[in-house]
Design a protein around this motif. Structure first.
Motif, PDB file in Angstrom:
ATOM      1  N   SER A 104       0.858  -1.082  -0.296  1.00 44.93           N
ATOM      2  CA  SER A 104       0.184   0.257  -0.043  1.00 44.93           C
ATOM      3  C   SER A 104       0.746   1.097   0.111  1.00 44.93           C
ATOM      4  CB  SER A 104      -1.134  -0.033   1.284  1.00 44.93           C
ATOM      5  OG  SER A 104       0.118   0.197   1.966  1.00 44.93           O
ATOM      6  N   ASP A 105       1.648   1.206   0.841  1.00 43.73           N
ATOM      7  CA  ASP A 105       3.188   2.553   0.847  1.00 43.73           C
ATOM      8  C   ASP A 105       3.733   2.651  -1.024  1.00 43.73           C
ATOM      9  OD1 ASP A 105       4.243   0.259   1.542  1.00 43.73           O
ATOM     10  OD2 ASP A 105       6.220   1.162   1.722  1.00 43.73           O
ATOM     11  N   ILE A 106       3.156   1.673  -1.970  1.00 42.47           N
ATOM     12  CA  ILE A 106       3.313   1.903  -3.287  1.00 42.47           C
ATOM     13  C   ILE A 106       2.893   2.172  -4.343  1.00 42.47           C
ATOM     14  CG2 ILE A 106       4.558   0.137  -5.005  1.00 42.47           C
ATOM     15  CD1 ILE A 106       6.944  -0.371  -2.835  1.00 42.47           C
ATOM     16  N   ALA A 107       1.809   1.733  -3.991  1.00 43.44           N
ATOM     17  CA  ALA A 107       0.450   2.003  -4.904  1.00 43.44           C
ATOM     18  C   ALA A 107      -0.670   1.932  -4.274  1.00 43.44           C
ATOM     19  CB  ALA A 107       0.709   1.017  -6.187  1.00 43.44           C
ATOM     20  N   PRO A 108      -1.903   1.967  -4.969  1.00 40.53           N
ATOM     21  CA  PRO A 108      -2.306   1.762  -4.829  1.00 40.53           C
ATOM     22  C   PRO A 108      -3.283   0.010  -4.462  1.00 40.53           C
ATOM     23  CG  PRO A 108      -3.108   3.340  -5.602  1.00 40.53           C
ATOM     24  CD  PRO A 108      -2.088   3.596  -5.588  1.00 40.53           C
ATOM     25  N   GLN A 109      -3.916  -0.835  -3.507  1.00 44.96           N
ATOM     26  CA  GLN A 109      -3.901  -2.018  -4.093  1.00 44.96           C
ATOM     27  C   GLN A 109      -4.838  -2.210  -5.075  1.00 44.96           C
ATOM     28  OE1 GLN A 109      -5.358  -4.757  -0.815  1.00 44.96           O
ATOM     29  NE2 GLN A 109      -5.311  -6.016  -2.665  1.00 44.96           N
ATOM     30  N   GLY A 110      -5.915  -1.347  -6.127  1.00 42.22           N
ATOM     31  CA  GLY A 110      -6.278  -1.585  -6.936  1.00 42.22           C
ATOM     32  C   GLY A 110      -5.197  -1.882  -8.248  1.00 42.22           C
ATOM     33  N   ARG A 111      -4.574  -0.363  -7.830  1.00 40.38           N
ATOM     34  CA  ARG A 111      -3.344  -0.770  -8.959  1.00 40.38           C
ATOM     35  C   ARG A 111      -2.412  -2.265  -9.264  1.00 40.38           C
ATOM     36  NH1 ARG A 111      -1.106   4.589  -9.748  1.00 40.38           N
ATOM     37  NH2 ARG A 111      -2.373   4.929  -9.918  1.00 40.38           N
ATOM     38  N   ILE A 112      -2.144  -1.961  -8.127  1.00 34.85           N
ATOM     39  CA  ILE A 112      -1.559  -3.573  -7.116  1.00 34.85           C
ATOM     40  C   ILE A 112      -2.344  -5.033  -8.032  1.00 34.85           C
ATOM     41  CG2 ILE A 112      -0.430  -5.636  -5.471  1.00 34.85           C
ATOM     42  CD1 ILE A 112       1.135  -3.016  -6.397  1.00 34.85           C
ATOM     43  N   SER A 113      -3.454  -4.950  -7.642  1.00 35.63           N
ATOM     44  CA  SER A 113      -4.294  -5.597  -8.429  1.00 35.63           C
ATOM     45  C   SER A 113      -4.104  -5.828 -10.517  1.00 35.63           C
ATOM     46  CB  SER A 113      -5.984  -6.202  -7.982  1.00 35.63           C
ATOM     47  OG  SER A 113      -6.123  -5.613  -6.295  1.00 35.63           O
ATOM     48  N   ASP A 114      -4.549  -4.942 -10.623  1.00 31.74           N
ATOM     49  CA  ASP A 114      -4.542  -4.711 -12.017  1.00 31.74           C
ATOM     50  C   ASP A 114      -3.066  -4.814 -12.806  1.00 31.74           C
ATOM     51  OD1 ASP A 114      -7.530  -3.930 -12.029  1.00 31.74           O
ATOM     52  OD2 ASP A 114      -6.678  -1.492 -12.508  1.00 31.74           O
ATOM     53  N   ILE A 115      -2.044  -4.584 -12.168  1.00 32.16           N
ATOM     54  CA  ILE A 115      -1.030  -4.899 -12.330  1.00 32.16           C
ATOM     55  C   ILE A 115      -0.767  -6.435 -12.235  1.00 32.16           C
ATOM     56  CG2 ILE A 115       1.315  -5.266 -11.743  1.00 32.16           C
ATOM     57  CD1 ILE A 115       1.514  -1.930 -10.963  1.00 32.16           C
ATOM     58  N   LEU A 116      -0.916  -7.718 -10.661  1.00 28.48           N
ATOM     59  CA  LEU A 116      -0.672  -8.881 -11.193  1.00 28.48           C
ATOM     60  C   LEU A 116      -1.958  -9.582 -11.818  1.00 28.48           C
ATOM     61  CD1 LEU A 116      -1.046  -9.427  -7.148  1.00 28.48           C
ATOM     62  CD2 LEU A 116       1.260  -9.808  -9.191  1.00 28.48           C
ATOM     63  N   ALA A 117      -3.235  -9.014 -12.341  1.00 24.65           N
ATOM     64  CA  ALA A 117      -4.445  -9.454 -12.967  1.00 24.65           C
ATOM     65  C   ALA A 117      -3.594  -8.488 -14.389  1.00 24.65           C
ATOM     66  CB  ALA A 117      -5.564  -9.224 -12.946  1.00 24.65           C
ATOM     67  N   GLY A 118      -2.733  -7.971 -14.780  1.00 22.31           N
ATOM     68  CA  GLY A 118      -1.980  -8.513 -16.159  1.00 22.31           C
ATOM     69  C   GLY A 118      -3.296  -7.381 -17.421  1.00 22.31           C
ATOM     70  N   LYS A 119      -3.563  -6.828 -16.647  1.00 26.19           N
ATOM     71  CA  LYS A 119      -4.812  -5.464 -17.219  1.00 26.19           C
ATOM     72  C   LYS A 119      -3.812  -3.857 -16.588  1.00 26.19           C
ATOM     73  CE  LYS A 119      -8.799  -7.156 -14.855  1.00 26.19           C
ATOM     74  NZ  LYS A 119      -9.879  -6.629 -14.133  1.00 26.19           N
ATOM     75  N   ARG A 120      -2.492  -4.073 -16.441  1.00 25.65           N
ATOM     76  CA  ARG A 120      -2.171  -2.961 -16.019  1.00 25.65           C
ATOM     77  C   ARG A 120      -0.782  -2.894 -16.198  1.00 25.65           C
ATOM     78  NH1 ARG A 120      -4.073   1.449 -12.559  1.00 25.65           N
ATOM     79  NH2 ARG A 120      -4.448   3.032 -14.116  1.00 25.65           N
ATOM     80  N   SER A 121       0.578  -2.237 -16.849  1.00 24.39           N
ATOM     81  CA  SER A 121       1.613  -2.557 -16.567  1.00 24.39           C
ATOM     82  C   SER A 121       1.917  -1.912 -15.687  1.00 24.39           C
ATOM     83  CB  SER A 121       2.470  -1.751 -18.560  1.00 24.39           C
ATOM     84  OG  SER A 121       2.029  -0.403 -17.896  1.00 24.39           O
ATOM     85  N   ILE A 122       2.898  -1.738 -15.096  1.00 24.13           N
ATOM     86  CA  ILE A 122       3.682  -1.133 -14.387  1.00 24.13           C
ATOM     87  C   ILE A 122       4.921   0.179 -14.750  1.00 24.13           C
ATOM     88  CG2 ILE A 122       5.664  -1.534 -12.432  1.00 24.13           C
ATOM     89  CD1 ILE A 122       5.143  -4.463 -12.653  1.00 24.13           C
ATOM     90  N   SER A 123       4.066   0.856 -13.628  1.00 22.97           N
ATOM     91  CA  SER A 123       5.191   2.739 -13.954  1.00 22.97           C
ATOM     92  C   SER A 123       6.921   2.486 -13.408  1.00 22.97           C
ATOM     93  CB  SER A 123       4.007   3.939 -13.720  1.00 22.97           C
ATOM     94  OG  SER A 123       4.343   3.725 -12.173  1.00 22.97           O
ATOM     95  N   LYS A 124       6.696   3.681 -13.946  1.00 19.18           N
ATOM     96  CA  LYS A 124       8.338   4.035 -14.127  1.00 19.18           C
ATOM     97  C   LYS A 124       8.444   3.817 -12.465  1.00 19.18           C
ATOM     98  CE  LYS A 124      10.804   4.704 -18.661  1.00 19.18           C
ATOM     99  NZ  LYS A 124      10.745   5.561 -18.930  1.00 19.18           N
ATOM    100  N   ASP A 125       7.823   4.609 -11.837  1.00 18.75           N
ATOM    101  CA  ASP A 125       7.005   5.601 -10.402  1.00 18.75           C
ATOM    102  C   ASP A 125       7.821   4.162  -9.740  1.00 18.75           C
ATOM    103  OD1 ASP A 125       7.535   7.355  -9.098  1.00 18.75           O
ATOM    104  OD2 ASP A 125       5.484   6.789  -8.300  1.00 18.75           O
ATOM    105  N   ILE A 126       6.398   3.248 -10.555  1.00 11.77           N
ATOM    106  CA  ILE A 126       6.195   2.377  -9.014  1.00 11.77           C
ATOM    107  C   ILE A 126       7.560   1.061  -9.167  1.00 11.77           C
ATOM    108  CG2 ILE A 126       4.823  -0.071  -9.035  1.00 11.77           C
ATOM    109  CD1 ILE A 126       2.520   2.127 -10.016  1.00 11.77           C
ATOM    110  N   ALA A 127       8.410   1.265 -10.558  1.00 15.11           N
ATOM    111  CA  ALA A 127       9.122   0.435 -10.683  1.00 15.11           C
ATOM    112  C   ALA A 127      10.311   0.186  -9.914  1.00 15.11           C
ATOM    113  CB  ALA A 127       9.652   0.068 -12.457  1.00 15.11           C
ATOM    114  N   LYS A 128      10.490   1.941  -9.419  1.00  9.41           N
ATOM    115  CA  LYS A 128      11.550   2.192  -8.834  1.00  9.41           C
ATOM    116  C   LYS A 128      11.425   1.902  -7.383  1.00  9.41           C
ATOM    117  CE  LYS A 128      12.712   6.146 -11.556  1.00  9.41           C
ATOM    118  NZ  LYS A 128      12.750   7.744 -11.229  1.00  9.41           N
ATOM    119  N   ARG A 129       9.696   2.335  -6.720  1.00  8.14           N
ATOM    120  CA  ARG A 129       9.406   1.562  -5.644  1.00  8.14           C
ATOM    121  C   ARG A 129       9.129   0.269  -4.692  1.00  8.14           C
ATOM    122  NH1 ARG A 129       3.990   4.920  -5.192  1.00  8.14           N
ATOM    123  NH2 ARG A 129       4.648   6.492  -6.470  1.00  8.14           N
ATOM    124  N   LEU A 130       9.186  -0.481  -6.198  1.00  6.69           N
ATOM    125  CA  LEU A 130       9.419  -1.819  -6.307  1.00  6.69           C
ATOM    126  C   LEU A 130      10.795  -2.518  -5.609  1.00  6.69           C
ATOM    127  CD1 LEU A 130       6.664  -3.212  -8.733  1.00  6.69           C
ATOM    128  CD2 LEU A 130       6.523  -3.304  -6.126  1.00  6.69           C
TER     129      LEU A 130
END
Length: 142
Positions: A104-130
Protein backbone atom coordinates in the motif's frame (compact mmCIF):
# COMPACT_ATOMS: atom_id res chain seq x y z
CA UNK A 1 51.79 2.74 -5.73
CA UNK A 2 49.14 5.25 -6.82
CA UNK A 3 48.75 8.49 -4.93
CA UNK A 4 45.24 9.70 -4.11
CA UNK A 5 44.24 13.17 -3.01
CA UNK A 6 42.83 12.87 0.50
CA UNK A 7 42.05 15.10 3.44
CA UNK A 8 43.66 12.74 5.88
CA UNK A 9 43.52 9.04 6.47
CA UNK A 10 42.66 7.85 9.95
CA UNK A 11 44.82 5.22 11.58
CA UNK A 12 43.49 1.65 11.31
CA UNK A 13 42.92 1.55 15.08
CA UNK A 14 40.72 4.68 14.87
CA UNK A 15 38.68 3.07 12.08
CA UNK A 16 38.31 -0.08 14.16
CA UNK A 17 37.12 1.94 17.17
CA UNK A 18 34.34 3.45 15.03
CA UNK A 19 33.53 0.25 13.10
CA UNK A 20 33.02 -2.19 15.98
CA UNK A 21 30.28 -0.19 17.75
CA UNK A 22 28.56 0.39 14.40
CA UNK A 23 28.71 -3.32 13.58
CA UNK A 24 27.33 -4.25 17.00
CA UNK A 25 24.54 -1.69 16.80
CA UNK A 26 23.40 -2.60 13.27
CA UNK A 27 23.89 -6.33 13.81
CA UNK A 28 25.30 -7.03 10.36
CA UNK A 29 27.80 -5.40 8.02
CA UNK A 30 28.29 -8.22 5.51
CA UNK A 31 25.65 -10.65 4.29
CA UNK A 32 26.93 -14.23 4.24
CA UNK A 33 23.96 -16.21 5.57
CA UNK A 34 20.17 -16.22 5.67
CA UNK A 35 20.35 -14.77 9.19
CA UNK A 36 22.61 -11.92 7.99
CA UNK A 37 20.23 -11.40 5.06
CA UNK A 38 17.17 -11.19 7.32
CA UNK A 39 18.91 -8.72 9.67
CA UNK A 40 20.13 -6.55 6.81
CA UNK A 41 16.68 -6.50 5.15
CA UNK A 42 15.00 -5.57 8.45
CA UNK A 43 17.50 -2.75 8.96
CA UNK A 44 16.99 -1.55 5.39
CA UNK A 45 13.22 -1.39 5.96
CA UNK A 46 13.73 0.76 9.06
CA UNK A 47 16.12 3.02 7.18
CA UNK A 48 13.73 3.34 4.22
CA UNK A 49 10.95 4.38 6.58
CA UNK A 50 13.21 7.02 8.10
CA UNK A 51 14.92 8.30 4.96
CA UNK A 52 12.03 8.12 2.47
CA UNK A 53 13.20 10.01 -0.65
CA UNK A 54 15.73 12.27 1.11
CA UNK A 55 18.94 11.30 -0.71
CA UNK A 56 20.88 13.80 1.39
CA UNK A 57 19.74 12.18 4.65
CA UNK A 58 22.74 11.36 6.91
CA UNK A 59 21.73 7.66 6.96
CA UNK A 60 21.51 7.36 3.15
CA UNK A 61 25.10 6.08 2.97
CA UNK A 62 24.31 3.35 5.50
CA UNK A 63 21.25 2.40 3.44
CA UNK A 64 23.33 2.28 0.26
CA UNK A 65 26.01 0.18 1.94
CA UNK A 66 23.57 -2.39 3.33
CA UNK A 67 21.61 -2.47 0.06
CA UNK A 68 24.82 -3.28 -1.81
CA UNK A 69 25.54 -6.11 0.64
CA UNK A 70 22.01 -7.51 0.23
CA UNK A 71 22.19 -7.20 -3.57
CA UNK A 72 25.47 -9.10 -3.69
CA UNK A 73 23.96 -11.88 -1.53
CA UNK A 74 20.80 -12.01 -3.66
CA UNK A 75 22.78 -12.05 -6.91
CA UNK A 76 24.66 -15.08 -5.63
CA UNK A 77 21.77 -16.90 -3.93
CA UNK A 78 18.50 -15.90 -5.60
CA UNK A 79 17.85 -16.32 -9.27
CA UNK A 80 14.97 -14.25 -10.57
CA UNK A 81 13.70 -16.05 -13.66
CA UNK A 82 13.14 -14.27 -16.97
CA UNK A 83 9.47 -13.45 -16.78
CA UNK A 84 6.87 -10.80 -17.38
CA UNK A 85 7.06 -7.95 -14.84
CA UNK A 86 3.77 -9.03 -13.20
CA UNK A 87 5.20 -12.54 -12.72
CA UNK A 88 8.40 -11.14 -11.23
CA UNK A 89 6.27 -9.12 -8.78
CA UNK A 90 4.20 -12.20 -7.93
CA UNK A 91 7.40 -14.23 -7.41
CA UNK A 92 8.94 -11.57 -5.13
CA UNK A 93 5.76 -11.24 -3.09
CA UNK A 94 5.76 -14.99 -2.55
CA UNK A 95 9.48 -15.13 -1.70
CA UNK A 96 9.09 -12.37 0.88
CA UNK A 97 5.88 -13.79 2.33
CA UNK A 98 3.90 -10.69 1.37
CA UNK A 99 0.41 -10.09 0.03
CA UNK A 100 -0.51 -7.33 -2.35
CA UNK A 101 -2.01 -5.23 0.44
CA UNK A 102 1.48 -5.06 1.98
CA UNK A 103 2.40 -2.81 -0.96
CA UNK A 104 0.00 0.00 0.00
CA UNK A 105 2.97 2.34 0.43
CA UNK A 106 3.96 1.65 -3.20
CA UNK A 107 0.60 1.94 -4.97
CA UNK A 108 -3.11 1.65 -4.21
CA UNK A 109 -4.38 -1.93 -3.77
CA UNK A 110 -6.52 -1.65 -6.92
CA UNK A 111 -3.51 -0.74 -9.03
CA UNK A 112 -1.47 -3.65 -7.63
CA UNK A 113 -4.43 -5.97 -8.37
CA UNK A 114 -4.62 -4.67 -11.94
CA UNK A 115 -0.87 -5.17 -12.39
CA UNK A 116 -0.98 -8.75 -11.09
CA UNK A 117 -4.04 -9.49 -13.28
CA UNK A 118 -2.25 -8.15 -16.36
CA UNK A 119 -4.75 -5.32 -16.84
CA UNK A 120 -2.17 -2.62 -16.24
CA UNK A 121 1.55 -2.31 -16.80
CA UNK A 122 3.97 -1.14 -14.12
CA UNK A 123 4.86 2.55 -14.38
CA UNK A 124 8.44 3.73 -14.01
CA UNK A 125 7.59 5.36 -10.68
CA UNK A 126 6.05 2.18 -9.26
CA UNK A 127 8.94 0.12 -10.70
CA UNK A 128 11.42 2.32 -8.80
CA UNK A 129 9.48 1.91 -5.55
CA UNK A 130 9.18 -1.86 -6.03
CA UNK A 131 12.89 -2.06 -6.81
CA UNK A 132 13.69 -0.25 -3.57
CA UNK A 133 11.35 -2.50 -1.58
CA UNK A 134 12.68 -5.76 -3.01
CA UNK A 135 16.30 -4.66 -3.50
CA UNK A 136 16.35 -5.45 -7.20
CA UNK A 137 16.92 -3.38 -10.31
CA UNK A 138 13.85 -1.48 -11.56
CA UNK A 139 14.31 -3.01 -15.03
CA UNK A 140 12.84 -6.34 -13.83
CA UNK A 141 9.49 -4.56 -13.53
CA UNK A 142 9.56 -2.76 -16.89
Amino acid sequence: MMKYATKSVPAPNAILQAWLPFKELVGVTRVHSEQDYAQACATIEVLLDEIRDAEDHPLADVLDYLSDQVKAYEDENFVIPEAEPKEVLRFLLEQHGLKQDHLSDIAPQGRISDILAGKRSISKDIAKRLAKRFHVHADVFL
